[in-house]
Design a protein around this motif. Structure first.
Motif, short mmCIF file in Angstrom:
data_model
loop_
_atom_site.label_atom_id
_atom_site.label_comp_id
_atom_site.label_asym_id
_atom_site.label_seq_id
_atom_site.Cartn_x
_atom_site.Cartn_y
_atom_site.Cartn_z
N ARG A 91 2.88 -15.30 -2.15
CA ARG A 91 1.76 -14.53 -1.35
C ARG A 91 2.42 -13.45 -0.67
NH1 ARG A 91 -2.20 -18.64 1.90
NH2 ARG A 91 -3.60 -19.26 0.27
N GLU A 92 3.50 -13.26 -0.03
CA GLU A 92 4.11 -12.49 0.49
C GLU A 92 4.56 -11.50 -0.41
OE1 GLU A 92 7.54 -13.81 2.80
OE2 GLU A 92 6.25 -15.33 3.88
N LEU A 93 4.89 -11.71 -1.48
CA LEU A 93 5.35 -10.61 -2.50
C LEU A 93 3.90 -10.00 -2.93
CD1 LEU A 93 7.41 -9.42 -4.31
CD2 LEU A 93 7.03 -11.18 -5.99
N LEU A 94 2.77 -10.54 -3.12
CA LEU A 94 1.50 -9.96 -3.18
C LEU A 94 1.23 -9.13 -2.25
CD1 LEU A 94 -1.08 -9.55 -4.83
CD2 LEU A 94 -1.98 -11.72 -3.55
N VAL A 95 1.31 -9.52 -0.95
CA VAL A 95 1.18 -8.47 0.05
C VAL A 95 1.68 -7.36 -0.12
CG1 VAL A 95 0.97 -8.30 2.70
CG2 VAL A 95 -0.02 -10.26 1.61
N ALA A 139 7.67 -3.68 4.80
CA ALA A 139 8.30 -4.47 5.71
C ALA A 139 7.37 -4.80 6.79
CB ALA A 139 9.70 -3.54 6.46
N VAL A 140 6.28 -3.92 7.09
CA VAL A 140 5.41 -4.20 8.29
C VAL A 140 4.57 -5.41 7.70
CG1 VAL A 140 3.28 -3.50 9.29
CG2 VAL A 140 5.30 -1.91 8.87
N GLY A 141 4.07 -5.29 6.33
CA GLY A 141 3.37 -6.45 5.73
C GLY A 141 4.30 -7.86 5.57
N SER A 142 5.37 -7.62 5.29
CA SER A 142 6.36 -8.86 5.28
C SER A 142 6.37 -9.57 6.63
CB SER A 142 7.75 -8.28 4.74
OG SER A 142 8.60 -9.44 4.68
N TYR A 143 6.58 -8.59 7.57
CA TYR A 143 6.61 -9.25 9.17
C TYR A 143 5.34 -9.97 9.29
CZ TYR A 143 6.11 -9.66 14.13
OH TYR A 143 6.19 -9.99 15.33
N LEU A 144 4.10 -9.52 9.02
CA LEU A 144 2.98 -9.98 9.43
C LEU A 144 2.64 -11.34 8.67
CD1 LEU A 144 0.46 -6.94 9.54
CD2 LEU A 144 1.38 -8.23 11.39
N VAL A 145 3.01 -11.53 7.55
CA VAL A 145 2.85 -12.66 6.82
C VAL A 145 3.62 -13.61 7.16
CG1 VAL A 145 1.43 -11.58 4.85
CG2 VAL A 145 3.81 -12.06 4.77
N ARG A 161 -14.64 -10.96 8.61
CA ARG A 161 -13.54 -10.10 7.64
C ARG A 161 -14.20 -8.94 7.04
NH1 ARG A 161 -10.04 -13.83 3.79
NH2 ARG A 161 -12.12 -14.53 3.24
N TRP A 162 -15.62 -8.95 6.69
CA TRP A 162 -16.33 -7.77 5.98
C TRP A 162 -16.42 -6.53 7.02
CZ3 TRP A 162 -20.51 -6.04 8.54
CH2 TRP A 162 -21.22 -6.64 9.46
N ALA A 163 -16.50 -6.93 8.37
CA ALA A 163 -16.51 -5.89 9.33
C ALA A 163 -15.20 -5.37 9.47
CB ALA A 163 -17.01 -6.52 10.80
N THR A 164 -14.14 -6.03 9.74
CA THR A 164 -12.75 -5.64 9.72
C THR A 164 -12.48 -4.76 8.45
OG1 THR A 164 -11.83 -7.54 8.85
CG2 THR A 164 -12.28 -7.53 11.26
N ALA A 165 -12.96 -5.18 7.34
CA ALA A 165 -12.56 -4.46 6.31
C ALA A 165 -13.22 -3.04 6.33
CB ALA A 165 -13.13 -4.99 5.02
N MET A 268 -5.44 -6.43 5.52
CA MET A 268 -4.84 -6.69 4.11
C MET A 268 -4.45 -8.16 4.03
SD MET A 268 -3.20 -3.15 3.08
CE MET A 268 -2.23 -3.89 1.69
N VAL A 269 -3.29 -8.36 5.22
CA VAL A 269 -3.14 -9.97 5.15
C VAL A 269 -4.13 -10.87 5.35
CG1 VAL A 269 -1.56 -11.32 6.68
CG2 VAL A 269 -0.72 -9.15 6.23
N ALA A 270 -5.22 -10.52 6.18
CA ALA A 270 -6.43 -11.58 6.41
C ALA A 270 -7.08 -11.83 5.08
CB ALA A 270 -7.11 -11.00 7.40
N TRP A 271 -7.04 -11.08 4.15
CA TRP A 271 -7.49 -11.19 2.97
C TRP A 271 -6.74 -12.22 2.18
CZ3 TRP A 271 -12.52 -11.09 1.83
CH2 TRP A 271 -13.31 -10.03 2.54
N VAL A 272 -5.37 -12.32 2.52
CA VAL A 272 -4.63 -13.24 1.56
C VAL A 272 -4.39 -14.54 2.28
CG1 VAL A 272 -2.27 -13.41 0.88
CG2 VAL A 272 -3.25 -11.35 0.49
N TYR A 273 -4.35 -14.42 3.59
CA TYR A 273 -4.31 -15.63 4.52
C TYR A 273 -5.46 -15.44 5.33
CZ TYR A 273 0.79 -16.64 3.70
OH TYR A 273 1.77 -16.95 2.96
#
Length: 282
Positions: A91-95, A139-145, A161-165, A268-273
């Motif tokens: 999942r992290e690699l996807l993000v 690196a920011v995405g990696s940290y968040l996930v 999530r639709w509103a945040t998107a 972006m992370v919230a759509w994966v997790y």
């Protein structure tokens, strides 16, 4: 957790099995565990900053391989090690791949309009953008996930999530459009505050579950990204126009840009997790 992290988790729990359950020492243990988890979550970003500094201080100017190309290869090597050593989940690699795409498009545009520049030569680039730049944003995405799973994050009153998107898309568009039309970043900041004002983040450190308004977390992460940005520009990895002849600290006003960029990252992370309520983890 990854297999490596699971072993570390079991080892740490065994080490802290006799830790007190209350009092000052218990709070100290909780604080130290919090710091250790944060450091582990930052491992990808820390490795990237390290190679930027090392390249600045010790990479020879007359080397056959251009410094920017060496940074690209080093960043790829870090990514491979993270995956092979099972320090990173699928999942992290996807993000991270998602972050690469989003960042590279923006970097190509921003360098073309002169927002910043990347000194040095090389062949591993798109336009004026060396390919290692995607890893810096990733690196920011990696940290968040990693924070999401290391601290077992849950959320109370997380916005739809639709509103945040929608807000994230507007933020991303504004990074481009404000060069030609009205800059609406402050309206976007207000929209983010309105969306997340009631959201509370729950996180587990060691024994206790703690609470924090999510907006406080956003500002805190944006600040540390700003600190990392100063290290990056001081190392010459990239420079703003006013830093070309005389480097100086990046203005604190950049925190607004990083705060908004954080929102894109979080969405972006919230759509994966998918964010869940605390009761969903019981």
């Amino acid at each position: 957790m990854t297999a490596v992290e699971l072993r570390l988790h079991r080892w740490a729990n065994a080490l802290l099995a006799d830790a007190p359950a209350g009092g000052a020492r218990a709070k100290l243990v909780e604080f130290l565990v919090f710091g250790a988890k944060q450091a582990w979550a930052c491992v990808f970003g820390a490795a990237m900053l390290a190679i930027l500094v090392v390249a600045r201080l010790w990479y020879p100017d007359d080397a056959a391989l251009a410094r920017n190309d060496a940074l690209v290869l080093a960043a790829v090597a870090i990514q491979i090690v993270m995956v092979v050593a099972k320090l990173e989940t699928g999942r992290e690699l996807l993000v991270i791949v998602m972050f690469h795409v989003v960042d590279t498009v923006m970097e190509i545009f921003k360098t073309n309009v002169g927002s910043w520049e990347y000194p040095g030569d090389g062949v591993l680039h798109i336009g004026a953008v060396p390919l290692y730049t995607g890893f810096m944003y990733a690196a920011v995405g990696s940290y968040l996930v990693r924070v999401y799973r290391l601290f077992d994050l849950t959320f109370v009153r997380y916005p739809p999530r639709w509103a945040t998107a929608i807000v994230a898309v507007l933020v991303y568009v504004n990074f481009f459009s404000h060069h030609y039309t009205l800059d609406i970043r402050w309206l976007l900041v207000a929209a983010v505050i309105a969306l997340y004002a009631r959201t509370v983040m729950h996180f587990r450190v060691f024994r206790g579950v703690h609470r924090m308004p999510i907006l406080v977390a956003f500002v805190g992460v944006a600040f540390f990204i700003w600190v990392a940005e100063n290290i990056g520009t001081a190392s010459g990895a990239w420079l703003y126009p006013g830093q070309v002849d005389d480097w100086h600290v990046v203005p604190l006003s950049k925190l607004v840009a990083w705060f908004l960029l954080m929102i894109i990252s979080v969405v972006m992370v919230a759509w994966v997790y998918k964010p869940v309520e605390p009761r969903a983890r019981r």
